[in-house]
Structures are given as C-alpha cells and as structure tokens.
Design a protein around this motif. Sequence first.
Motif, PDB file in Angstrom:
ATOM      1  N   SER A 122       0.988  -1.370   0.075  1.00 31.01           N
ATOM      2  CA  SER A 122      -0.153   0.184   0.116  1.00 31.01           C
ATOM      3  C   SER A 122       0.746   1.225  -0.045  1.00 31.01           C
ATOM      4  CB  SER A 122      -0.952   0.038   1.165  1.00 31.01           C
ATOM      5  OG  SER A 122      -0.171   0.048   2.367  1.00 31.01           O
ATOM      6  N   GLN A 123       2.067   1.227   0.626  1.00 32.81           N
ATOM      7  CA  GLN A 123       2.994   2.445   0.529  1.00 32.81           C
ATOM      8  C   GLN A 123       3.429   2.758  -0.843  1.00 32.81           C
ATOM      9  OE1 GLN A 123       6.605   1.856   2.701  1.00 32.81           O
ATOM     10  NE2 GLN A 123       7.209   3.889   2.490  1.00 32.81           N
ATOM     11  N   ALA A 124       3.611   1.855  -1.526  1.00 25.17           N
ATOM     12  CA  ALA A 124       4.212   2.100  -2.895  1.00 25.17           C
ATOM     13  C   ALA A 124       2.996   2.558  -3.819  1.00 25.17           C
ATOM     14  CB  ALA A 124       4.759   0.729  -3.577  1.00 25.17           C
ATOM     15  N   PHE A 125       1.608   1.968  -3.743  1.00 28.57           N
ATOM     16  CA  PHE A 125       0.713   2.290  -4.374  1.00 28.57           C
ATOM     17  C   PHE A 125       0.246   3.811  -4.080  1.00 28.57           C
ATOM     18  CE2 PHE A 125      -4.044   2.933  -5.133  1.00 28.57           C
ATOM     19  CZ  PHE A 125      -4.015   2.546  -6.571  1.00 28.57           C
ATOM     20  N   GLU A 126       0.257   4.012  -3.008  1.00 28.87           N
ATOM     21  CA  GLU A 126      -0.219   5.250  -2.351  1.00 28.87           C
ATOM     22  C   GLU A 126       0.792   6.493  -3.168  1.00 28.87           C
ATOM     23  OE1 GLU A 126      -0.820   8.131   1.508  1.00 28.87           O
ATOM     24  OE2 GLU A 126      -0.266   6.076   1.547  1.00 28.87           O
ATOM     25  N   LEU A 127       2.101   6.325  -3.200  1.00 28.15           N
ATOM     26  CA  LEU A 127       3.015   7.292  -3.928  1.00 28.15           C
ATOM     27  C   LEU A 127       2.435   7.403  -5.290  1.00 28.15           C
ATOM     28  CD1 LEU A 127       6.078   6.512  -1.906  1.00 28.15           C
ATOM     29  CD2 LEU A 127       4.877   8.531  -1.683  1.00 28.15           C
ATOM     30  N   ALA A 128       2.347   6.158  -5.915  1.00 24.35           N
ATOM     31  CA  ALA A 128       2.410   6.078  -7.392  1.00 24.35           C
ATOM     32  C   ALA A 128       0.661   6.658  -7.564  1.00 24.35           C
ATOM     33  CB  ALA A 128       2.171   4.472  -7.843  1.00 24.35           C
ATOM     34  N   ALA A 129      -0.171   6.716  -6.707  1.00 25.64           N
ATOM     35  CA  ALA A 129      -1.542   7.069  -7.158  1.00 25.64           C
ATOM     36  C   ALA A 129      -1.497   8.533  -6.998  1.00 25.64           C
ATOM     37  CB  ALA A 129      -2.483   6.608  -6.114  1.00 25.64           C
TER      38      ALA A 129
END
Length: 499
Positions: A122-129
């Motif tokens: 979720s940490q990586a996806f939040e930054l990507a989003a």
Amino acid sequence: MSYVWYWLGHLYYRLATESFKAKDDQIASYFIDFKISSLSKASIYVVQNLQMQMGMHVPISDVSSDLTIEIGTASFALHKFPLVSRSGRIRKLLLEAKDSNSNSNSNSKVSRLNLSSIPGGSQAFELAAKFCYGVNIEIAMSNVGMLRCAAHFLEMTEEYSDKNLESRTEAYLKDAVLTSIPNSISVLHHCETLVPFTEEINLVSRIINAIANNACKEQLTSGLSKLEHNFPSGGDAAEMSPDWWGKLLTKLNLDFFQRVLSAVKSKGLKQDLITRILINYAQNSLQLGLVTRDPQLVTQLDSHKKQRVTVETISGLLPTQSRKSTVPMAFLSSLLKSAISTSASTSCRSDLERRIGLQLDQAILEDILIPANAHGNSHSHSPLYDTDSVLRIFSIFLNLDEDDDDHENDEMMYDFDSPGSPKQSSIIKVSKLLDNYLAEVALDSNMTPSKLIALAELLPDHARMVYDGLYRAVDIFLKVINTSYVYLRMSHTYIHNTN
C-alpha cells in the motif's frame, strides 16, 4: 455557468485524447462517454489537481470516487481518469471489468480492483496514486527501488503518459544511484524486500554491476593518488582507505553480499581488499569462535542455520588458496571453529583445514585449539578438542595427507631432509607448536592415548631439535590419566560401600 461546463468538457476531452495519445480509441471513447455524472467527476478531479499544484493539502480519496483499489487490508477510494491516464495495468483491468459488467448486466457505478500483489504494498501504491493525481512525490534512496518496481507493475510507462513514473525513477537511478557506491549499496539494501520484482526488471544486477565498476575505479584512483602524493602511512592514508566502501556492505543480506563480492572479484578487485571486506562482514554477521558446550542452547538459537550458511558462503568467497594468502590465520581459525560449531558441510571444513595447513607456520596455539562440536555429543566423556581436525591440518602442512593428489604446486613441497632447506625454520616453528598443543590437550581427561600418540608421531625425527616439549606433554598426560584412574576407583569403592 454553461461556459464553465463547456470549458471543463473541452479540457476533459483534450486530457483524455492527449493522455492516451490516440493509441486506444476504445478506451478514449469509453471515458469520454461518461454523460453529465462523469463530467462532474472530471471537474472535481480538475479542481483537486489545481489545488494540489497550488500546494493545498487535498486528500486523494473523495466521496465521489468511482474506483476503489484494495491492497491487502488497505482500501483507496479514487477516480478512474487520473489513474488510467498514467497506468496501463489499471486501464486494462477496468476495460476487463467493464466487459464483465456489461455481460452480467451490472449497474454498479463504482469499480473495485485488487492490486495486493503490487511490490511495496500500500505504501508504494499510495505514492504512485499521488503521482497520477499530479502530486509532486519525493523520490529518495529509501523508495526509488520500490517505486521503480511499482511503476513496472502498474505499467506507468511513456506509452501512456510523458514523464511517467518509470522514466522518473530511471532518471533518478542513473543520476543519483548508479554513479555512487554508497547510494548503490543503500538502494540495494532496500531492494531486499522487493525480490523477485527487482529481478524482473534487472534492477539488482544493474546496481551490483555499478558497484563493481565503481569499486574498481575507486581502487585505481586510490592507487594513483598514493603514487602522486606519496602519502605516508599516517592520517591521510587512513582517510583514503581503499576498502572504506566495503564496510557499508555489512547492511546487505547474505545473498546480495555474495553477489556483490563475486562481481568485484570478477572485475579484478585486489585479494587483500576482498579479504578485508569478508572479515568485516563476518565479524558483523557471525559470532566468530563462539562454541557452547550445551547442545540445547544451540538448538534454541534461531540463527543457527543462518550462521552455518553464512560460514559456508564466506568460506567459498575467500581468495585462492596459497601459502602467501592474504587471509589472516586468526580469521581462518575463527571460521573453522564456527564451521565446526554450526555443523557446516564437510567440504567447507576441509577447505578451511587446508587453508590453515598451508599457513600453519604462521599459527599460534590459540589458532589450533579447536573445540569439538558439542552438538549431539552431550555425554561427559566427550573430548574438549577436535584433535582429528588438527591431525588433518598438520598432515596437510607436512604433505602427509594421503588424500592430497594436488602436487602441481611446488611451493607446497618441502625438502625437510636437506640441512640447508629454507623451510627448516618453518618445520621447527610447527614442531614447537605441536608440542605446545600436545601439552594443552593432555590436560583433557577424555583424551585417549591413541590420539595423543598419533599427534606426537606426526613430525619426522629430525623436526624436533629437543624433546623437552614432548616429554612435558607426556608427563602431563600421565598425571591426568592417573588422577582420573584414582578418582574412578574411589567412585566405585564409594558406590560399593553404600550398597
């Protein structure tokens, strides 16, 4: 008001067509054909994006979201348009979901996607989003590997949007990471939790290759600097220690460390530097020389298996065997003691014994006082020392090991019978070492006469200039045996009388 809606609609159309680069008419028409409800969502996105660009803190999630992304236990309420404009994977998944809904006549306005397999979670996806929403995210050593893997997973490439996340992370890697040994090691350390995603994009291999190339350049530069400035062996030389970067490798796990060492060896890094790096890593990863007489304690150590694998790996990375090896005797002895205490493979122990045997004239008594492995031998009659290992080590030095068929190395062959042999001093050193060893192990009440005799008879007759050391060892052994015999007789007498 109608002009505002016209402007937003026109802007939305341009964003859709330009972001997709007219490469996928089906997707473009799908997102343009939203009717008024979808247009209002687009207007919300435009306003939110403008607010973000002005530095206002606006949450990505909104009650009017039309897309929910699930990653493990985390859930993100988002909007389709900003995500599909940069992520090829999300775009394809939404198309598949649309086709599935049309076939099942579903009227759900909110799509749900599960991306739990994204590297970095979720940490990586939040930054990507956030990146998709136009938020200026900070790319750093601690997250560039994660973001690069996430960009690959989400297909955030130039095919879908200019200056997308993949190209942004690639630029950071080339400019800030691959040109610096410390930065490369730091990023490599953070990649340990991203395997196998990092292997899919060849990221680990690229970083390791960069470390090897830069290390060899550093070696060359350091050598030239010393020649040019003729530094003394004082402060300046210490500050320019050629293995300064090797200390940073201690943060790496064993697999990555092994790959880095193999790479720098293949690139021609000096053996003495490799030895220093290995010693430093071993001291931080192993409890060198730690031997416990309690086998239950050994089984309770969670790191026992890891210690064994580490010993075997480090032994396999040692420089080529030679009497002129740069590997210190104390380090080889500590590795062998750890190999025995952790029940390392026979090949590992044999390799270390051979290395010690080739350099035995450099050893001191402590180096060959190798405790026996207590694991599985918990009874009180177990010997304190591994005399079999020492027997093999001395045999290697004397070239008496019958299993040794490697005779091509002439420097291993000794002409001990020649009075003028330059190796005579070595054999005298070793003979004194053996006699001191015999005196030490003779104190062990569990030492058998046959083992002591086998060790004493290893040396040729002319090797001992005097026999005082041998007589002393025999005298100690006889006293210990006699004491043990008297104690045994007294124990039997006491038991007999009590019965």
